[in-house]
Design an enzyme around this catalytic site. Structure first.
Site, PDB file in Angstrom:
ATOM      1  N   CYS A  51       0.786  -1.292   0.017  1.00 50.25           N
ATOM      2  CA  CYS A  51       0.048   0.056  -0.052  1.00 50.25           C
ATOM      3  C   CYS A  51       0.839   1.258  -0.084  1.00 50.25           C
ATOM      4  O   CYS A  51       1.761   1.324   0.966  1.00 50.25           O
ATOM      5  CB  CYS A  51      -0.872  -0.096   1.171  1.00 50.25           C
ATOM      6  SG  CYS A  51      -1.480   1.469   1.563  1.00 50.25           S
ATOM      7  N   TRP A  84      -7.672  -6.542   5.856  1.00 48.53           N
ATOM      8  CA  TRP A  84      -6.300  -7.116   5.854  1.00 48.53           C
ATOM      9  C   TRP A  84      -6.129  -8.326   6.734  1.00 48.53           C
ATOM     10  O   TRP A  84      -6.412  -8.346   7.781  1.00 48.53           O
ATOM     11  CB  TRP A  84      -5.068  -5.983   6.203  1.00 48.53           C
ATOM     12  CG  TRP A  84      -5.314  -4.889   5.123  1.00 48.53           C
ATOM     13  CD1 TRP A  84      -6.111  -3.769   5.136  1.00 48.53           C
ATOM     14  CD2 TRP A  84      -4.617  -4.724   3.951  1.00 48.53           C
ATOM     15  NE1 TRP A  84      -6.036  -3.086   3.954  1.00 48.53           N
ATOM     16  CE2 TRP A  84      -4.800  -3.604   3.233  1.00 48.53           C
ATOM     17  CE3 TRP A  84      -3.731  -5.534   3.351  1.00 48.53           C
ATOM     18  CZ2 TRP A  84      -4.373  -3.244   1.907  1.00 48.53           C
ATOM     19  CZ3 TRP A  84      -2.978  -5.342   2.068  1.00 48.53           C
ATOM     20  CH2 TRP A  84      -3.286  -3.980   1.662  1.00 48.53           C
ATOM     21  N   THR A 118      -8.583  -0.188   7.058  1.00 52.30           N
ATOM     22  CA  THR A 118      -7.426   0.465   6.182  1.00 52.30           C
ATOM     23  C   THR A 118      -6.134   0.483   6.838  1.00 52.30           C
ATOM     24  O   THR A 118      -5.911   0.172   8.110  1.00 52.30           O
ATOM     25  CB  THR A 118      -7.776   1.747   5.674  1.00 52.30           C
ATOM     26  OG1 THR A 118      -7.599   2.633   6.907  1.00 52.30           O
ATOM     27  CG2 THR A 118      -8.960   2.126   4.864  1.00 52.30           C
ATOM     28  N   VAL A 119      -5.159   0.364   6.116  1.00 53.27           N
ATOM     29  CA  VAL A 119      -3.711   0.540   6.479  1.00 53.27           C
ATOM     30  C   VAL A 119      -3.163   1.806   5.836  1.00 53.27           C
ATOM     31  O   VAL A 119      -3.488   2.150   4.928  1.00 53.27           O
ATOM     32  CB  VAL A 119      -2.827  -0.667   6.255  1.00 53.27           C
ATOM     33  CG1 VAL A 119      -2.950  -1.796   7.023  1.00 53.27           C
ATOM     34  CG2 VAL A 119      -2.610  -1.063   4.764  1.00 53.27           C
ATOM     35  N   TYR A 182      -5.600   6.376  -9.149  1.00 53.56           N
ATOM     36  CA  TYR A 182      -6.810   5.840  -8.779  1.00 53.56           C
ATOM     37  C   TYR A 182      -7.937   6.421  -9.598  1.00 53.56           C
ATOM     38  O   TYR A 182      -8.619   5.393  -9.802  1.00 53.56           O
ATOM     39  CB  TYR A 182      -6.878   5.850  -7.232  1.00 53.56           C
ATOM     40  CG  TYR A 182      -6.165   4.888  -6.407  1.00 53.56           C
ATOM     41  CD1 TYR A 182      -6.650   3.663  -6.011  1.00 53.56           C
ATOM     42  CD2 TYR A 182      -4.891   5.334  -6.037  1.00 53.56           C
ATOM     43  CE1 TYR A 182      -5.793   2.740  -5.196  1.00 53.56           C
ATOM     44  CE2 TYR A 182      -4.103   4.755  -5.309  1.00 53.56           C
ATOM     45  CZ  TYR A 182      -4.351   3.383  -5.022  1.00 53.56           C
ATOM     46  OH  TYR A 182      -3.625   2.597  -4.394  1.00 53.56           O
TER      47      TYR A 182
END
Length: 345
Positions: A51, A84, A118-119, A182
């Site tokens: 990421c 994740w 999220t990370v 993105y």
């Protein structure tokens, strides 16, 4: 990816990609105003090397020498719709947090947590709950709130006299480049793709002009702005050029940006955090709506990252009055088979 920062980006036909930027914005500060004081050994930074947003935090933590103050858990490169996972660890469980999925820490904070898992995320180890996943503020706080625990010789990545300019450049980079790739990749219509494509390459041209005569984005040392641009550039040819249709030019065909990116890559703290195998597997496997076969391309040849860049001629001092970080800590090294030298396509 699949993304809300790193979980929840999908193609919606007929629409433009809009990133969900609602994060857990509580901060860890010296004064503990939000209830989370700076305290070495208390928190764990959870990342994935795949990421770009998490990669920022990995780089900043390493440059500042915060390894002893903040431990790091690394998720695998792929995930399912839920979360994740810690599939790189023995038994698939994080050895410090004792959980198999990052969502467990989010649900400890809020059992009804409604958004993307999220990370990067910073987790409070004693309670097991996520403190923050606000990736933009997170790295700034590592620079400004954790100063007492920086290594001797740590660079100032967010110097007070340059903060307004750093913020201005970082906003442009985020809007048109970090998020711009993105908007190309997850565009739901030709029109939205065309707009995103034009904005992306117009901004890359602007950055090329800016960097043609200066080694770094702001001032004569590495700053937060460089970290933020680097994590997109290092993924550009491996995934964004083909997978996200950002194909006017490869990075290797943009001479100034290619030299600038190689300069950073070869600086301790940058390239030694990059796992090209994780990057490629994440994007091509997780984004099934873009790549339904989940086939991971063999190329490109990434060994060019190690070639001379010539940017020293522009002057500048990478770490200012500071020094480079030392060797990567045991247990935090990238698999040698996943590095630029090994990834020849």
């Amino acid at each position: 990816m699949t993304e809300h920062s790193t979980a929840g980006a999908y193609v919606t036909p007929g629409t433009e990609f809009v990133r969900d930027q609602r994060y857990l914005t509580t901060r860890i500060t010296v004064g503990g105003e939000d209830g989370w004081p700076v305290e070495p050994g208390r928190y764990r930074l959870v990342v994935s090397r795949a990421c770009p947003w998490a990669n920022r935090a990995i780089i900043v933590r390493r440059l500042l020498g915060l390894e002893d103050a903040i431990s790091m858990g690394v998720c695998g490169p792929t995930h399912d719709a839920r979360s994740w996972t810690f599939d790189l660890d023995p038994g698939g469980v994080d050895p410090v947090l004792g959980i198999p999925r990052l969502q467990d820490a989010y649900f400890k904070r809020d059992p009804q947590y409604p958004r993307g898992i999220t990370v990067p995320a910073i987790v409070d180890v004693p309670t097991g709950q996520v403190v923050t996943n606000d990736y933009a503020q997170l790295t700034l706080d590592l620079s400004t709130q954790w100063r007492a625990y920086h290594r001797p010789g740590a660079p100032d990545l967010y110097p007070a006299p340059l903060r307004d300019e750093i913020d201005q450049v970082a906003r442009a980079v985020f809007t048109d480049v970090n998020n711009g790739v993105y908007r190309c990749g997850f565009a739901g219509s030709q029109e939205s793709y065309d707009r995103a494509y034009k904005r992306l390459f117009s901004r890359l041209d602007w950055l090329s002009e800016r960097l043609a005569g200066q080694r770094y984005l702001v001032g004569d040392t590495i700053t937060e702005a460089d970290v933020r641009l680097f994590t997109t550039l290092v993924r550009f040819d491996a995934v964004y050029h083909g997978h996200f249709k950002c194909n006017r030019s490869k990075l290797t065909e943009m001479p100034v940006l290619w030299a600038y990116a190689r300069d950073l890559f070869q600086t301790p703290g940058f390239g030694d955090t990059i796992d090209f195998d994780h990057i490629k597997r994440h994007y091509y496997v997780v984004h099934e709506d873009i790549n339904p076969t989940r086939i991971v391309p063999a190329g490109p040849d990434l060994s060019g990252w190690l070639t001379p860049h010539g940017r020293e001629a522009l002057g500048g001092r990478p770490f200012g009055d500071g020094t480079p970080p030392g060797p990567v800590r045991d247990g935090e090294q990238v698999d040698p088979a996943h590095t630029a030298a090994a990834m020849r396509g």
